[in-house]
Motif scaffolding. Structure first.
Motif, PDB file in Angstrom:
ATOM      1  N   ILE A  96     -10.841  40.870 -87.409  1.00 16.93           N
ATOM      2  CA  ILE A  96     -10.306  39.508 -87.429  1.00 16.93           C
ATOM      3  C   ILE A  96      -9.858  39.092 -86.036  1.00 16.93           C
ATOM      4  O   ILE A  96     -10.075  37.959 -85.609  1.00 16.93           O
ATOM      5  CB  ILE A  96      -9.158  39.398 -88.450  1.00 16.93           C
ATOM      6  N   GLN A  97      -9.251  40.014 -85.295  1.00 15.05           N
ATOM      7  CA  GLN A  97      -8.835  39.716 -83.928  1.00 15.05           C
ATOM      8  C   GLN A  97     -10.028  39.308 -83.070  1.00 15.05           C
ATOM      9  O   GLN A  97      -9.944  38.338 -82.315  1.00 15.05           O
ATOM     10  CB  GLN A  97      -8.153  40.932 -83.303  1.00 15.05           C
ATOM     11  N   LYS A  98     -11.133  40.026 -83.189  1.00 13.71           N
ATOM     12  CA  LYS A  98     -12.331  39.694 -82.420  1.00 13.71           C
ATOM     13  C   LYS A  98     -12.903  38.359 -82.858  1.00 13.71           C
ATOM     14  O   LYS A  98     -13.296  37.545 -82.028  1.00 13.71           O
ATOM     15  CB  LYS A  98     -13.390  40.781 -82.587  1.00 13.71           C
ATOM     16  N   LEU A  99     -12.951  38.140 -84.167  1.00  7.80           N
ATOM     17  CA  LEU A  99     -13.498  36.908 -84.711  1.00  7.80           C
ATOM     18  C   LEU A  99     -12.723  35.687 -84.221  1.00  7.80           C
ATOM     19  O   LEU A  99     -13.305  34.678 -83.831  1.00  7.80           O
ATOM     20  CB  LEU A  99     -13.481  36.957 -86.243  1.00  7.80           C
ATOM     21  N   SER A 115      -4.581  38.148 -80.413  1.00  2.77           N
ATOM     22  CA  SER A 115      -3.990  39.479 -80.288  1.00  2.77           C
ATOM     23  C   SER A 115      -3.496  39.973 -81.650  1.00  2.77           C
ATOM     24  O   SER A 115      -3.366  39.201 -82.609  1.00  2.77           O
ATOM     25  CB  SER A 115      -2.811  39.440 -79.307  1.00  2.77           C
ATOM     26  N   ARG A 116      -3.195  41.242 -81.691  1.00  3.80           N
ATOM     27  CA  ARG A 116      -2.674  41.846 -82.921  1.00  3.80           C
ATOM     28  C   ARG A 116      -1.337  41.212 -83.307  1.00  3.80           C
ATOM     29  O   ARG A 116      -1.082  40.941 -84.482  1.00  3.80           O
ATOM     30  CB  ARG A 116      -2.511  43.355 -82.699  1.00  3.80           C
ATOM     31  N   SER A 117      -0.495  40.955 -82.320  1.00  4.58           N
ATOM     32  CA  SER A 117       0.811  40.366 -82.616  1.00  4.58           C
ATOM     33  C   SER A 117       0.675  38.931 -83.128  1.00  4.58           C
ATOM     34  O   SER A 117       1.427  38.509 -84.005  1.00  4.58           O
ATOM     35  CB  SER A 117       1.726  40.419 -81.394  1.00  4.58           C
ATOM     36  N   THR A 118      -0.294  38.192 -82.600  1.00  8.60           N
ATOM     37  CA  THR A 118      -0.522  36.832 -83.086  1.00  8.60           C
ATOM     38  C   THR A 118      -0.973  36.863 -84.532  1.00  8.60           C
ATOM     39  O   THR A 118      -0.472  36.089 -85.364  1.00  8.60           O
ATOM     40  CB  THR A 118      -1.565  36.099 -82.218  1.00  8.60           C
ATOM     41  N   LEU A 119      -1.890  37.761 -84.865  1.00 14.23           N
ATOM     42  CA  LEU A 119      -2.341  37.870 -86.250  1.00 14.23           C
ATOM     43  C   LEU A 119      -1.172  38.225 -87.164  1.00 14.23           C
ATOM     44  O   LEU A 119      -0.988  37.611 -88.219  1.00 14.23           O
ATOM     45  CB  LEU A 119      -3.450  38.917 -86.374  1.00 14.23           C
ATOM     46  N   PHE A 139      -1.958  32.379 -91.878  1.00 20.14           N
ATOM     47  CA  PHE A 139      -3.183  33.109 -92.189  1.00 20.14           C
ATOM     48  C   PHE A 139      -2.951  33.846 -93.504  1.00 20.14           C
ATOM     49  O   PHE A 139      -1.828  34.250 -93.795  1.00 20.14           O
ATOM     50  CB  PHE A 139      -3.495  34.106 -91.057  1.00 20.14           C
ATOM     51  N   PRO A 140      -3.997  34.025 -94.312  1.00 18.40           N
ATOM     52  CA  PRO A 140      -3.813  34.681 -95.625  1.00 18.40           C
ATOM     53  C   PRO A 140      -3.260  36.102 -95.522  1.00 18.40           C
ATOM     54  O   PRO A 140      -3.503  36.811 -94.553  1.00 18.40           O
ATOM     55  CB  PRO A 140      -5.233  34.730 -96.204  1.00 18.40           C
ATOM     56  N   GLN A 141      -2.528  36.475 -96.553  1.00 18.22           N
ATOM     57  CA  GLN A 141      -2.041  37.846 -96.668  1.00 18.22           C
ATOM     58  C   GLN A 141      -3.229  38.782 -96.879  1.00 18.22           C
ATOM     59  O   GLN A 141      -4.255  38.369 -97.421  1.00 18.22           O
ATOM     60  CB  GLN A 141      -1.101  37.970 -97.877  1.00 18.22           C
ATOM     61  N   PRO A 142      -3.113  40.039 -96.461  1.00 19.44           N
ATOM     62  CA  PRO A 142      -4.203  40.984 -96.709  1.00 19.44           C
ATOM     63  C   PRO A 142      -4.470  41.124 -98.207  1.00 19.44           C
ATOM     64  O   PRO A 142      -3.552  40.992 -99.016  1.00 19.44           O
ATOM     65  CB  PRO A 142      -3.693  42.303 -96.138  1.00 19.44           C
ATOM     66  N   THR A 143      -5.725  41.391 -98.540  1.00 25.14           N
ATOM     67  CA  THR A 143      -6.097  41.610 -99.937  1.00 25.14           C
ATOM     68  C   THR A 143      -5.425  42.867-100.458  1.00 25.14           C
ATOM     69  O   THR A 143      -4.928  42.897-101.573  1.00 25.14           O
ATOM     70  CB  THR A 143      -7.620  41.738-100.069  1.00 25.14           C
TER      71      THR A 143
END
Length: 70
Positions: free
Chosen positions: A23-26, A30-34, A43-47
């Motif tokens: 998702i970060q690449k897409l 950054s990881r912290s932004t996600l 952004f949606p919660q993880p499944t």
């Protein structure tokens, strides 16, 4: 037969799991932004989370992208 194969490929793609690095690449973030986006509801919660790793279904990420006109 091609129609069946194409339909199956679309189904598999929708159910594909994505991890944070994907998702970060897409999104080129950054990881912290996600993490911040997930925490604030941008952004949606993880499944699901397994072994302290977060996974999203491609169909949820794609729906979010479509809603944001990326």
């Amino acid at each position: 037969m091609d129609k069946v194969l194409n339909h199956l490929e679309l189904y598999i793609e929708d159910e594909r799991l994505m991890r944070k690095p994907d998702i970060q690449k897409l999104l080129n973030i950054s990881r912290s932004t996600l993490g911040r986006w997930v925490k604030t509801g941008k952004f949606p919660q993880p499944t699901f989370i397994q072994n302290q790793r977060s996974y999203w279904q491609f169909k949820h990420v794609n729906a979010w992208l479509q809603s944001k006109n990326f």
